[in-house]
Design a protein around this motif. Sequence first.
Motif, mmCIF file in Angstrom:
data_model
loop_
_atom_site.group_PDB
_atom_site.id
_atom_site.type_symbol
_atom_site.label_atom_id
_atom_site.label_comp_id
_atom_site.label_asym_id
_atom_site.label_seq_id
_atom_site.Cartn_x
_atom_site.Cartn_y
_atom_site.Cartn_z
ATOM 1 N N ARG A 279 32.567 -3.137 -14.000
ATOM 2 C CA ARG A 279 31.277 -3.592 -13.452
ATOM 3 C C ARG A 279 30.942 -4.984 -13.982
ATOM 4 O O ARG A 279 31.119 -5.268 -15.177
ATOM 5 C CB ARG A 279 30.197 -2.585 -13.887
ATOM 6 C CG ARG A 279 28.807 -2.875 -13.369
ATOM 7 C CD ARG A 279 28.623 -2.237 -12.017
ATOM 8 N NE ARG A 279 27.422 -2.739 -11.369
ATOM 9 C CZ ARG A 279 26.449 -1.964 -10.900
ATOM 10 N NH1 ARG A 279 26.536 -0.661 -11.008
ATOM 11 N NH2 ARG A 279 25.403 -2.492 -10.314
ATOM 12 N N LEU A 280 30.450 -5.856 -13.125
ATOM 13 C CA LEU A 280 30.117 -7.224 -13.539
ATOM 14 C C LEU A 280 28.623 -7.403 -13.704
ATOM 15 O O LEU A 280 27.824 -6.861 -12.939
ATOM 16 C CB LEU A 280 30.608 -8.230 -12.486
ATOM 17 C CG LEU A 280 32.107 -8.306 -12.237
ATOM 18 C CD1 LEU A 280 32.405 -9.350 -11.165
ATOM 19 C CD2 LEU A 280 32.867 -8.635 -13.520
ATOM 20 N N ARG A 281 28.260 -8.218 -14.703
ATOM 21 C CA ARG A 281 26.883 -8.674 -14.889
ATOM 22 C C ARG A 281 26.946 -10.171 -15.128
ATOM 23 O O ARG A 281 27.854 -10.657 -15.817
ATOM 24 C CB ARG A 281 26.225 -8.058 -16.143
ATOM 25 C CG ARG A 281 25.921 -6.592 -16.091
ATOM 26 C CD ARG A 281 24.862 -6.198 -15.102
ATOM 27 N NE ARG A 281 23.587 -6.929 -15.253
ATOM 28 C CZ ARG A 281 22.606 -6.909 -14.346
ATOM 29 N NH1 ARG A 281 22.750 -6.250 -13.223
ATOM 30 N NH2 ARG A 281 21.491 -7.567 -14.553
ATOM 31 N N VAL A 282 25.975 -10.901 -14.580
ATOM 32 C CA VAL A 282 25.894 -12.319 -14.936
ATOM 33 C C VAL A 282 25.602 -12.410 -16.431
ATOM 34 O O VAL A 282 25.215 -11.425 -17.063
ATOM 35 C CB VAL A 282 24.801 -13.056 -14.111
ATOM 36 C CG1 VAL A 282 25.191 -13.127 -12.649
ATOM 37 C CG2 VAL A 282 23.436 -12.427 -14.295
ATOM 38 N N SER A 283 25.764 -13.614 -17.000
ATOM 39 C CA SER A 283 25.570 -13.758 -18.442
ATOM 40 C C SER A 283 24.105 -13.536 -18.796
ATOM 41 O O SER A 283 23.245 -13.429 -17.920
ATOM 42 C CB SER A 283 26.008 -15.154 -18.891
ATOM 43 O OG SER A 283 24.966 -16.077 -18.650
ATOM 44 N N SER A 284 23.825 -13.505 -20.079
ATOM 45 C CA SER A 284 22.441 -13.262 -20.510
ATOM 46 C C SER A 284 21.699 -14.576 -20.745
ATOM 47 O O SER A 284 20.617 -14.568 -21.336
ATOM 48 C CB SER A 284 22.455 -12.410 -21.785
ATOM 49 O OG SER A 284 23.224 -13.083 -22.756
#
Length: 273
Positions: free
Chosen positions: A137-142
């Motif tokens: 699963r991908l998440r953009v950076s924080s």
Amino acid sequence: MHPALNIAVKAARQAGTVITRAFGRLEDVKVATKGNNDFVSEVDQRAEAAIIQVIRQAYPDHAILAEEGGASDGNDYCWIIDPLDGTTNFLHGFPQFAVSIALRHQSEIEQAVIYDPISQELFTASRGGGAFCNQRRLRVSSAKGLNGTLLGTGFPFRDFAYLDEYLACFRALLLKTSGIRRPGSAALDLAYVAAGRLDGFWEIGLKPWDMAAGALLIQEAGGMVSDFSGGNAYLERGQVVAGTPRVFQEILQEIKPLLPEALLNPKQAANPL
Ligand code: IPD
Ligand code: CA
Ligand code: CA
């Protein structure tokens, strides 16, 4: 996996095979010029034919918008295809390029695949179903603002009408971030934003097939995408700003005052480059 995404993955992998085979014998690849600094090789064309064959077999009624072959009519579904994004890199043996395939239903991108045949990273997204890289699963950076970020961009190379304005934006963002990269495949750059490897991205002079799949990947990974005025017309206008929600806002805030009306006003002619 949604059946249409499955077809897109199958098509992207077949194109990937065409591309990697040719990458091993680049000296034999025939190349033609489409315009200033704009090249098309037989590999672009063969990869596109492989993709279209898979899609047509599964969905004969769907429309197609493909970089090399153009548009063909169909129902409300349209496949937006870049068979080889990063042709200049490919032709130089620079291993950063990808296959990009998106499925649009009316005005919404529903499915997206970006496949890097060298690293064999497969980026996928379905609207409402999240974004993935090889099942992860991908998440953009924080990133919460420009400070400390790594941005991606594309330098103008075909048309230099807005070079000064582009360089003014480049300067402003260079001064606010940790660095800026120009990897050379807009589709893959957008996938890297979705994967959190880049915190944000902007470019002008793009085509729908450069952005369609990457935009859905970013949105499904929790990021934002717009045109330079903050609107939704990025595919039509050929300009894109993307990033984590805060980085996206801050890029827009930095570049808007530096851009001419022609690039900001949605009523102006689409895709000026
Ligand atoms: C190009 C790449 C490049 C971007 C260009 C595109 P192509 O696509 O995405 O990164 O800067 O504007 O045209 O022509 O290699 O498919
Ligand atoms: Ca492209
Ligand atoms: Ca291409």
